[in-house]
Every structure is written in structure tokens, then in C-alpha cells.
Design an enzyme around this catalytic site. Structure first.
Site, PDB file in Angstrom:
ATOM      1  CB  SER A 151      13.181  -7.708 -45.240  1.00  0.00           C
ATOM      2  OG  SER A 151      13.842  -7.485 -46.475  1.00  0.00           O
ATOM      3  CE1 TYR A 164       8.307  -7.349 -47.589  1.00  0.00           C
ATOM      4  CE2 TYR A 164      10.538  -6.539 -47.982  1.00  0.00           C
ATOM      5  CZ  TYR A 164       9.674  -7.553 -47.593  1.00  0.00           C
ATOM      6  OH  TYR A 164      10.186  -8.769 -47.203  1.00  0.00           O
TER       7      TYR A 164
HETATM    8  N1  NAP Z   1      11.658 -14.505 -49.876  1.00  0.00           N
HETATM    9  C1  NAP Z   1      12.604 -13.669 -49.528  1.00  0.00           C
HETATM   10  O1  NAP Z   1      13.631 -13.564 -50.206  1.00  0.00           O
HETATM   11  C2  NAP Z   1      12.437 -12.822 -48.289  1.00  0.00           C
HETATM   12  C3  NAP Z   1      13.494 -11.982 -47.928  1.00  0.00           C
HETATM   13  C4  NAP Z   1      13.369 -11.210 -46.767  1.00  0.00           C
HETATM   14  C5  NAP Z   1      12.232 -11.301 -45.989  1.00  0.00           C
HETATM   15  N2  NAP Z   1      11.198 -12.115 -46.369  1.00  0.00           N
HETATM   16  C6  NAP Z   1      10.038 -12.167 -45.480  1.00  0.00           C
HETATM   17  O2  NAP Z   1       9.809 -13.525 -45.137  1.00  0.00           O
HETATM   18  C7  NAP Z   1       8.424 -13.708 -44.838  1.00  0.00           C
HETATM   19  C8  NAP Z   1       7.901 -14.874 -45.672  1.00  0.00           C
HETATM   20  O3  NAP Z   1       8.096 -14.513 -47.038  1.00  0.00           O
HETATM   21  P1  NAP Z   1       7.997 -15.597 -48.195  1.00  0.00           P
HETATM   22  O4  NAP Z   1       9.007 -15.240 -49.204  1.00  0.00           O
HETATM   23  O5  NAP Z   1       7.973 -16.973 -47.655  1.00  0.00           O
HETATM   24  O6  NAP Z   1       6.526 -15.209 -48.774  1.00  0.00           O
HETATM   25  P2  NAP Z   1       5.403 -16.126 -49.452  1.00  0.00           P
HETATM   26  O7  NAP Z   1       6.020 -17.266 -50.144  1.00  0.00           O
HETATM   27  O8  NAP Z   1       4.525 -15.199 -50.212  1.00  0.00           O
HETATM   28  O9  NAP Z   1       4.584 -16.691 -48.180  1.00  0.00           O
HETATM   29  C9  NAP Z   1       3.912 -15.816 -47.316  1.00  0.00           C
HETATM   30  C10 NAP Z   1       3.092 -16.605 -46.316  1.00  0.00           C
HETATM   31  O10 NAP Z   1       2.403 -15.651 -45.468  1.00  0.00           O
HETATM   32  C11 NAP Z   1       0.999 -15.944 -45.494  1.00  0.00           C
HETATM   33  N3  NAP Z   1       0.238 -14.698 -45.348  1.00  0.00           N
HETATM   34  C12 NAP Z   1       0.286 -13.606 -46.129  1.00  0.00           C
HETATM   35  N4  NAP Z   1      -0.597 -12.693 -45.720  1.00  0.00           N
HETATM   36  C13 NAP Z   1      -1.208 -13.217 -44.626  1.00  0.00           C
HETATM   37  C14 NAP Z   1      -2.218 -12.760 -43.750  1.00  0.00           C
HETATM   38  N5  NAP Z   1      -2.790 -11.547 -43.904  1.00  0.00           N
HETATM   39  N6  NAP Z   1      -2.608 -13.556 -42.727  1.00  0.00           N
HETATM   40  C15 NAP Z   1      -2.043 -14.781 -42.555  1.00  0.00           C
HETATM   41  N7  NAP Z   1      -1.086 -15.268 -43.352  1.00  0.00           N
HETATM   42  C16 NAP Z   1      -0.674 -14.498 -44.380  1.00  0.00           C
HETATM   43  C17 NAP Z   1       0.786 -16.596 -46.847  1.00  0.00           C
HETATM   44  O11 NAP Z   1      -0.345 -17.434 -46.882  1.00  0.00           O
HETATM   45  P3  NAP Z   1      -1.821 -16.943 -47.350  1.00  0.00           P
HETATM   46  O12 NAP Z   1      -1.635 -16.026 -48.532  1.00  0.00           O
HETATM   47  O13 NAP Z   1      -2.522 -18.205 -47.641  1.00  0.00           O
HETATM   48  O14 NAP Z   1      -2.387 -16.229 -46.167  1.00  0.00           O
HETATM   49  C18 NAP Z   1       2.042 -17.454 -46.960  1.00  0.00           C
HETATM   50  O15 NAP Z   1       1.869 -18.654 -46.242  1.00  0.00           O
HETATM   51  C19 NAP Z   1       7.745 -12.384 -45.135  1.00  0.00           C
HETATM   52  O16 NAP Z   1       7.587 -11.669 -43.940  1.00  0.00           O
HETATM   53  C20 NAP Z   1       8.719 -11.693 -46.059  1.00  0.00           C
HETATM   54  O17 NAP Z   1       8.589 -10.293 -46.002  1.00  0.00           O
HETATM   55  C21 NAP Z   1      11.285 -12.877 -47.502  1.00  0.00           C
END
Ligand code: NAP
Length: 259
Positions: A151, A164
């Protein structure tokens, strides 16, 4: 006569992942769901990982290509190993492992951050990614690709998100060390660092006008990331075209780190 560079007969396609066997964690929603579609449409085989079985089913059912689903927790070492073994059993190997699962609970300054939440964030975002990398390193060979979702907050922290930011900065250090460790095995290790994407994880920020304005002010392009903006970086790093790219952090942030 001046010596000329040798021009290859063919250049590898930068997003060519046809037939590549890809493990993708955090695949149940958000950016992971998006990546699942991008890789599947590009011809990859996908092993989808998340805890919520229903999410895996709906994502998997919508993909055009071959899919395996593994519901479990990336913090669990045995679970990661079982994903590796079952994927190899089904498809004969793994070419790409994308450690994308991550959490970002809303917290606050140090006194508002419960140490249990700190540990949780580090456990999922950093230790979970290490356990995935470890399982991948056991089964991947020459041409293997490890990709971590970092990130921009790993480089430019935001208030109230110490855990984070620490987890995502930690991923960068870990990936560079692993890039050194795994180079001899022919495995590349890189981080994609998304900026601000419109997804469930970022919903709290988007709904707060002041925070949203600060994000948009810092982003050179002055907008949120659109779904179509992200996948190209992962497809490139997963492809043959990125064979000489390792230990890199590829920011996909509309210039968030510039301002
Ligand atoms: N959205 C943004 O703007 C953004 C920006 C920079 C970086 N990121 C990074 O991108 C990645 C995805 O983020 P997102 O925005 O798509 O988040 P999200 O919509 O909350 O999705 C997260 C996914 O990870 C899974 N997950 C969470 N904890 C887990 C665990 N302990 N074991 C297995 N699976 C797990 C969740 O499913 P379950 O809860 O069902 O396990 C879900 O499928 C993350 O690493 C986040 O830090 C996001």
C-alpha cells in the site's frame, strides 16, 4: 561499425498469463475479486483463498476459467501448506502466488489502538503473507512469481493507522529480502502498492468528506483508482515479460506519493 544490441526474435507479452497456475489470497471481494476476474479472463488457472466460503463461491462461479477454492485463514501455516499441496495435486504446479489478503480496522492514535488489534493486523497482513510466501517457495520453481499487495501507506503513513502502515512497510522489507533469498531458484518477488481504490476496505475514508478531500488533494491525478487501473501491474509482474524485475515496489496510485 558500431555494435548494435541483439534484438530478440520475439518479445514476451507483458500480460501473458495464459495457462499460468495462480494462487490468489483475499479473493472473496474487493481488489482480490477484481484480480481474480483479470487473471481468469487472461487465461490463468486460479486457486482462490479467503475465509468466507460463500464469497469464494460467488467469485469462482463468475470466472470463465478453471478455479479451485480454499476457505481458510492465511494466518494458519498448515492452511497455506494445504493450499500449495492441493493446487499442485490438481494442476501439477504453481507459477504465481499473490498474497493479497489484508485487513485495515479503523483505529486511531497509539492510545486508541488495542494491542490485540495491532497484533491482528500484523498477523494477517505481514505474517500471513510470509506464510504464503513460505508455502509458495516450497513448491514453485524457475519462473515462479511471488507478488505482495502492499500500500502507499507503507511509504506515506496516515494518522491512526500505525499498525497498517507498519505491516505494509514490513512487506516491502520482507519482499526485498525474499527476492535475494529466492533469486537463485528463479523466483521473482515484488510488491504492488495500490493507492486509493474505491473498495469496501476504503469505504470509511470515502464517506468522510474531509478525508476524501485530503486523499484527492494528495493524488496527482485528483481521483480515486478505478477498478480497471489495478490489474495490469499484477499481470505484468506475473508474466514472462517481468522475468528480470525482482525486489521492486510498483506503485499504482495516480501519483499519490508525488505530492
Ligand atoms: N482498497 C484500497 O484502496 C487498498 C489500497 C491499498 C492496498 N490495499 C490492500 O489490498 C488488499 C485487498 O484489500 P481490499 O480493499 O480488497 O479489502 P477487502 O475488500 O476487505 O477484501 C479483503 C479480502 O481478504 C480476505 N481476508 C482478510 N483476512 C483474511 C485472512 N485472515 N485469511 C484469509 N483471507 C482473509 C477477505 O475475506 P474474508 O474476510 O472472508 O477472509 C477478503 O476476501 C489488502 O492487502 C489491502 O491492504 C487496498
Amino acid at each position: 561499425m558500431t555494435e548494435r544490441i541483439e534484438i530478440p526474435a520475439q518479445f514476451p507479452g507483458p500480460g501473458d498469463v495464459r495457462g499460468r497456475r495462480v494462487v490468489l489470497t483475499g479473493a472473496g471481494r474487493g481488489l482480490g475479486e477484481l484480480l481474480a476476474h483479470a487473471f481468469s479472463r487472461a487465461g490463468a488457472h486460479l486457486s482462490l483463498v479467503a475465509r468466507t466460503e460463500a464469497d469464494l463461491k460467488s467469485v469462482g462461479d463468475a470466472l470463465p476459467g478453471p478455479v479451485l477454492r480454499f476457505s481458510g485463514d492465511v494466518r494458519d501455516e498448515a492452511f497455506n501448506e494445504s493450499v500449495a499441496d492441493a493446487t499442485v495435486a490438481a494442476w501439477g504446479g504453481i507459477d504465481v502466488w499473490i498474497c493479497n489478503a489484508g485487513i485495515s480496522p479503523a483505529v486511531g492514535g497509539p492510545l486508541k489502538t488495542d494491542p490485540a488489534v495491532w497484533r491482528d493486523v500484523l498477523d494477517v497482513n505481514l505474517t500471513g503473507a510470509f506464510l504464503g510466501a513460505r508455502a509458495a517457495a516450497r513448491v514453485m520453481g524457475e519462473g515462479g512469481r511471488l507478488i505482495f499487495t502492499g500500500s502507499v501507506l507503507g511509504e506515506r503513513p496516515a494518522r491512526g493507522l500505525a499498525a497498517y502502515s507498519a505491516s505494509k512497510a514490513g512487506l516491502v522489507g520482507m519482499s526485498k529480502a525474499l527476492a535475494l533469498d529466492l533469486a537463485a531458484a528463479g523466483i521473482t518477488v515484488n510488491v504492488v502498492a495500490p493507492g486509493w481504490f474505491d473498495s469496501p476496505l476504503a469505504a470509511g475514508w470515502k464517506s468522510n468528506d474531509r478525508l476524501e478531500q485530503s486523499i484527492l488533494n494528495h493524488t496527482a491525478q485528483g481521483r480515486w483508482g478505478h477498478p480497471a487501473d489495478l490489474a495490469g501491474a499484477y499481470l505484468f509482474l506475473a508474466s514472462e515479460a517481468a522475468a528480470f524485475v525482482t525486489g521492486a515496489v510498483l506503485s499504482v496510485d495516480g501519483g499519490y506519493l508525488l505530492k
